[in-house]
Design a protein around this motif. Structure first.
Motif, PDB file in Angstrom:
ATOM      1  N   TYR A 213     -12.724 -47.515 -31.260  1.00  0.00           N
ATOM      2  CA  TYR A 213     -12.708 -48.904 -30.278  1.00  0.00           C
ATOM      3  C   TYR A 213     -11.073 -48.933 -29.543  1.00  0.00           C
ATOM      4  O   TYR A 213     -10.059 -49.453 -30.759  1.00  0.00           O
ATOM      5  CB  TYR A 213     -12.844 -50.227 -31.506  1.00  0.00           C
ATOM      6  CG  TYR A 213     -14.497 -50.150 -32.722  1.00  0.00           C
ATOM      7  CD1 TYR A 213     -15.657 -50.202 -32.130  1.00  0.00           C
ATOM      8  CD2 TYR A 213     -14.426 -49.475 -33.576  1.00  0.00           C
ATOM      9  CE1 TYR A 213     -16.770 -50.666 -32.440  1.00  0.00           C
ATOM     10  CE2 TYR A 213     -15.307 -49.239 -34.026  1.00  0.00           C
ATOM     11  CZ  TYR A 213     -16.281 -49.775 -34.307  1.00  0.00           C
ATOM     12  OH  TYR A 213     -17.407 -50.006 -34.555  1.00  0.00           O
ATOM     13  N   ASP A 215     -10.984 -51.645 -27.659  1.00  0.00           N
ATOM     14  CA  ASP A 215     -10.463 -52.926 -27.618  1.00  0.00           C
ATOM     15  C   ASP A 215     -10.116 -53.303 -28.733  1.00  0.00           C
ATOM     16  O   ASP A 215     -10.420 -52.928 -29.441  1.00  0.00           O
ATOM     17  CB  ASP A 215     -11.792 -53.297 -26.905  1.00  0.00           C
ATOM     18  CG  ASP A 215     -11.495 -55.001 -27.017  1.00  0.00           C
ATOM     19  OD1 ASP A 215     -11.325 -55.234 -25.366  1.00  0.00           O
ATOM     20  OD2 ASP A 215     -11.558 -56.163 -28.373  1.00  0.00           O
ATOM     21  N   HIS A 216      -8.834 -53.410 -28.420  1.00  0.00           N
ATOM     22  CA  HIS A 216      -8.338 -54.005 -29.990  1.00  0.00           C
ATOM     23  C   HIS A 216      -9.156 -55.042 -30.439  1.00  0.00           C
ATOM     24  O   HIS A 216      -9.072 -55.441 -32.013  1.00  0.00           O
ATOM     25  CB  HIS A 216      -6.516 -54.301 -29.622  1.00  0.00           C
ATOM     26  CG  HIS A 216      -6.331 -53.441 -28.955  1.00  0.00           C
ATOM     27  ND1 HIS A 216      -4.682 -53.685 -29.103  1.00  0.00           N
ATOM     28  CD2 HIS A 216      -5.871 -52.325 -28.751  1.00  0.00           C
ATOM     29  CE1 HIS A 216      -3.993 -52.751 -28.511  1.00  0.00           C
ATOM     30  NE2 HIS A 216      -5.010 -51.771 -27.914  1.00  0.00           N
ATOM     31  N   ASP A 217      -9.357 -56.192 -29.895  1.00  0.00           N
ATOM     32  CA  ASP A 217     -10.355 -57.404 -30.195  1.00  0.00           C
ATOM     33  C   ASP A 217     -11.084 -57.165 -31.197  1.00  0.00           C
ATOM     34  O   ASP A 217     -11.583 -57.448 -32.399  1.00  0.00           O
ATOM     35  CB  ASP A 217     -10.438 -58.299 -29.512  1.00  0.00           C
ATOM     36  CG  ASP A 217      -9.849 -59.330 -28.712  1.00  0.00           C
ATOM     37  OD1 ASP A 217      -8.525 -59.549 -29.783  1.00  0.00           O
ATOM     38  OD2 ASP A 217      -9.464 -59.605 -27.986  1.00  0.00           O
ATOM     39  N   GLU A 218     -11.905 -55.653 -30.901  1.00  0.00           N
ATOM     40  CA  GLU A 218     -12.974 -55.466 -31.071  1.00  0.00           C
ATOM     41  C   GLU A 218     -13.263 -54.584 -32.512  1.00  0.00           C
ATOM     42  O   GLU A 218     -13.549 -54.911 -33.483  1.00  0.00           O
ATOM     43  CB  GLU A 218     -13.769 -54.293 -30.232  1.00  0.00           C
ATOM     44  CG  GLU A 218     -15.170 -54.430 -30.265  1.00  0.00           C
ATOM     45  CD  GLU A 218     -15.814 -53.071 -28.811  1.00  0.00           C
ATOM     46  OE1 GLU A 218     -17.440 -52.994 -29.558  1.00  0.00           O
ATOM     47  OE2 GLU A 218     -15.528 -52.941 -28.485  1.00  0.00           O
ATOM     48  N   GLU A 220     -10.799 -55.051 -34.742  1.00  0.00           N
ATOM     49  CA  GLU A 220     -10.265 -56.416 -35.532  1.00  0.00           C
ATOM     50  C   GLU A 220     -11.119 -56.453 -35.994  1.00  0.00           C
ATOM     51  O   GLU A 220     -11.025 -56.746 -37.232  1.00  0.00           O
ATOM     52  CB  GLU A 220      -9.636 -57.445 -34.656  1.00  0.00           C
ATOM     53  CG  GLU A 220      -8.760 -58.639 -35.752  1.00  0.00           C
ATOM     54  CD  GLU A 220      -7.427 -59.380 -35.409  1.00  0.00           C
ATOM     55  OE1 GLU A 220      -6.408 -59.235 -36.173  1.00  0.00           O
ATOM     56  OE2 GLU A 220      -8.072 -59.460 -34.017  1.00  0.00           O
ATOM     57  N   GLU A 221     -12.219 -57.114 -35.552  1.00  0.00           N
ATOM     58  CA  GLU A 221     -13.490 -57.462 -35.503  1.00  0.00           C
ATOM     59  C   GLU A 221     -14.353 -56.642 -36.334  1.00  0.00           C
ATOM     60  O   GLU A 221     -14.580 -57.203 -37.684  1.00  0.00           O
ATOM     61  CB  GLU A 221     -14.514 -57.782 -34.225  1.00  0.00           C
ATOM     62  CG  GLU A 221     -15.920 -59.070 -34.516  1.00  0.00           C
ATOM     63  CD  GLU A 221     -16.073 -58.940 -33.485  1.00  0.00           C
ATOM     64  OE1 GLU A 221     -16.523 -58.899 -32.321  1.00  0.00           O
ATOM     65  OE2 GLU A 221     -17.372 -58.719 -33.979  1.00  0.00           O
ATOM     66  N   ASN A 223     -13.087 -54.731 -38.200  1.00  0.00           N
ATOM     67  CA  ASN A 223     -11.892 -54.586 -39.389  1.00  0.00           C
ATOM     68  C   ASN A 223     -12.389 -55.895 -40.313  1.00  0.00           C
ATOM     69  O   ASN A 223     -12.097 -55.499 -41.895  1.00  0.00           O
ATOM     70  CB  ASN A 223     -10.740 -54.485 -39.086  1.00  0.00           C
ATOM     71  CG  ASN A 223     -10.485 -53.216 -39.079  1.00  0.00           C
ATOM     72  OD1 ASN A 223     -10.287 -52.676 -39.851  1.00  0.00           O
ATOM     73  ND2 ASN A 223      -9.595 -52.711 -38.177  1.00  0.00           N
ATOM     74  N   ARG A 224     -12.463 -56.712 -39.432  1.00  0.00           N
ATOM     75  CA  ARG A 224     -12.530 -58.374 -40.568  1.00  0.00           C
ATOM     76  C   ARG A 224     -14.428 -57.814 -41.080  1.00  0.00           C
ATOM     77  O   ARG A 224     -14.362 -58.413 -42.069  1.00  0.00           O
ATOM     78  CB  ARG A 224     -12.878 -59.494 -39.606  1.00  0.00           C
ATOM     79  CG  ARG A 224     -11.181 -59.631 -39.402  1.00  0.00           C
ATOM     80  CD  ARG A 224     -11.420 -60.947 -38.175  1.00  0.00           C
ATOM     81  NE  ARG A 224      -9.822 -61.619 -37.524  1.00  0.00           N
ATOM     82  CZ  ARG A 224      -8.599 -61.370 -38.973  1.00  0.00           C
ATOM     83  NH1 ARG A 224      -8.657 -61.781 -40.498  1.00  0.00           N
ATOM     84  NH2 ARG A 224      -7.389 -61.508 -38.662  1.00  0.00           N
TER      85      ARG A 224
END
Lengths: 358, 181
Positions: A213, A215-218, A220-221, A223-224
């Protein structure tokens, strides 16, 4: 009820997987779990399954990754050094969100260690799954029958959370024989699920299985989402068993083979007039922290018994949060704690009498 | 009832098989049983032990620090293990290979010339069954014919021709134990 058959833990684990619809096994030999691949090699072909001895543990876990991505019920098994080698693959399996079952018949360590029983892979199992924020949902059966039953449940749990599940046992449970009741072998569930890859884009949706991934936000999502599944497992797939006195002064906490030893010791201590209760987690991650906290507010002291230098005891202490003293009784390196050791320790603890509020 | 039986010998003497035969026979009686082996990596000649716990209730620990009964196949097994037998324990010792015994006032020791008996029957390798037969004569948790039925289940196809020889060894061991006590 079906007739009882005398099986080794390794054989029961392998048959339990086949009975649960596992049709793919990839592995590499290591004592004390060699009877699992041996059994799979002999019996998977009977049900149209595939047994393959890989060239290494690294290859085996990546073959598991591939079969899991296609939606198959797949497992591997190994013992401590081999599980270390599989960590990278496990991390990818976590990141790619695919289900599989990994059996670890723990041996003495660190390093090449020895082939004796140990519980020193507790951290590797419950914190492991390699790098990143992933972990293995970890279950610790304590008898041959439970190995048979729990390997089947492990597939269901793995598929519920699209995550690797580890069955954690040891050289004794692997090699000992006990009577075991078997179920008829079930058919595997269909391969095709909304997320699986099947290789035929003309008739079905296209999926990509990947753990990259950019994209960092992706990331992170993802991981969440993974953590949310662990939280759900904490609610829905938390398992522990209790036995012994209803109003204990000492709570004994142990899992797997140590819990077997403690069962006898707790019975003897109660007969000697020391009120003891055994709390045996079957799920190690998720961990029964809330239940332990309840007991910690009521008992005088807690005794943790494990075959490692003090790994499992840390989870107990995190749950207890200083509410009462937590003591550790342990052996390592292939040595075992005997029921006599635990009974003596319990009688000593009761005689000393220091503890909470004293 | 809780019996903690420990068997020890040298790799190749059939300690593990003897334990499995007993475990199989005990299981068929609807008792609970565990069989737990420890053996060294050598194919022949290493130390080999197994522990059986037999109960009519919850089995609990398959491990014991102080077994209630020991079957010891040779002098090395006696030297390594006899000292940790439970008080008032029963030890059955193969005196052909363990001629000298320590004196333990609190332990009942029954000596059986198991290897000599096995050789007379036609195969030294049946000494394990002689010892097992002696054990069930002294501690009748199962009958000889129940052990024979267990052997029938456990012996691999290539060894089936030895079934009757093994059953004779079981009976000879039981006879020897009765003479010895």
């Amino acid at each position: 009820m079906s007739k009882r058959v005398l099986l080794r833990g390794n054989e029961a684990t392998a048959e339990g997987a086949i009975a649960a619809g596992c049709r793919f096994f990839f592995g590499y030999p290591i004592t004390p779990q060699n009877k699992i691949p041996e059994y799979m090699a002999q019996h998977l072909p009977e049900v149209g399954g595939v047994y393959l001895q890989a060239e290494s543990e690294l290859a085996a876990i990546n073959m598991v990754y591939g079969a899991a991505a296609a939606g198959a019920r797949v497992m591997t098994s190994s013992s401590s050094p081999g599980i270390s080698l599989m960590q990278e693959g496990l991390s990818y399996i976590v990141g790619a969100e695919v289900p599989c079952v990994v059996v670890n018949m723990v041996r003495g360590g660190p390093g090449l260690g020895n082939i004796g029983p140990a519980q020193s892979d507790y951290w590797l199992a419950t914190r492991g799954a390699g790098h990143g924020d992933g972990r293995c949902l970890t279950y610790a059966p304590y008898s041959v029958q439970e190995l048979y039953d729990w390997v089947g449940k492990a597939f269901e749990i793995a598929e519920r959370y699209r995550a690797p599940v580890m069955i954690l046992a040891d050289a004794i449970l692997a090699q000992m024989m006990e009577p075991c009741r078997l179920r008829p072998r079930a058919e595997p569930p269909p391969l095709d699920k909304p997320w699986t890859i099947g290789g035929d884009s003309s008739t079905r949706h296209r999926n990509i299985i990947n753990s990259l991934y950019v994209d960092h936000d992706e990331m992170e999502e993802v991981n969440r989402r993974i953590q949310a599944r662990y939280q759900q497992a904490m609610r829905d797939d938390l398992y522990y068993v209790e036995s012994g006195a209803d109003d204990p002064e000492i709570l004994v906490v142990a899992y797997g083979i140590s819990a077997r030893v403690c069962e006898t010791a707790v019975e003897r201590a109660n007969q000697a007039g020391v009120r003891c209760r055994l709390l045996r987690p079957i799920s190690l991650f998720p961990f029964p922290s809330a239940r332990l906290a309840e007991w910690a507010a009521q008992v005088r002291r807690i005794l943790v018994v494990e075959l490692s230098m003090g790994q499992f005891v840390e989870d107990v202490r995190l749950a207890v949060e200083g509410r009462c003293p937590v003591e550790l009784l342990n052996r390592t390196g292939g040595n075992v704690v005997t029921p006599e050791d635990v009974t003596t320790k319990l009688l000593d603890m009761a005689a000393e009498r220091p503890g909470r509020n004293e | 009832m809780r019996e903690e039986l420990f068997m020890a010998g040298t790799g190749g003497q059939g300690v593990l098989l003897a334990g499995q035969v007993l475990a199989q026979a005990v299981m068929e009686k609807d008792l609970n049983v565990s069989w737990f082996p420890i053996y060294s990596p050598e194919v022949r000649g290493g130390t080999t032990t197994c522990t059986l716990v037999i109960t009519d209730g919850l089995l609990g620990s398959p491990i014991t620090g102080h077994p209630t009964t020991m079957l010891l196949m040779d002098g090395r097994a006696v030297d390594q293990h006899l000292a940790r037998i439970a008080p008032q324990g029963l030890a059955v010792v193969n005196m052909t290979l363990a001629p000298r015994l320590p004196s333990l006032p609190d332990v009942k020791i029954v000596t059986i010339p198991a290897t000599d008996i096995a050789i007379t029957l036609g195969s030294e390798r049946t000494a394990n069954m002689v010892m097992l037969g002696a054990y069930v004569a002294l501690h009748p948790v199962v009958e000889i014919d129940e052990l024979a039925a267990a052997l029938d289940v456990l012996l691999p196809e290539r060894h089936r021709k030895y079934l009757q020889l093994n059953v004779r060894a079981l009976q000879a061991g039981a006879d020897a134990a009765q003479q010895a006590t």
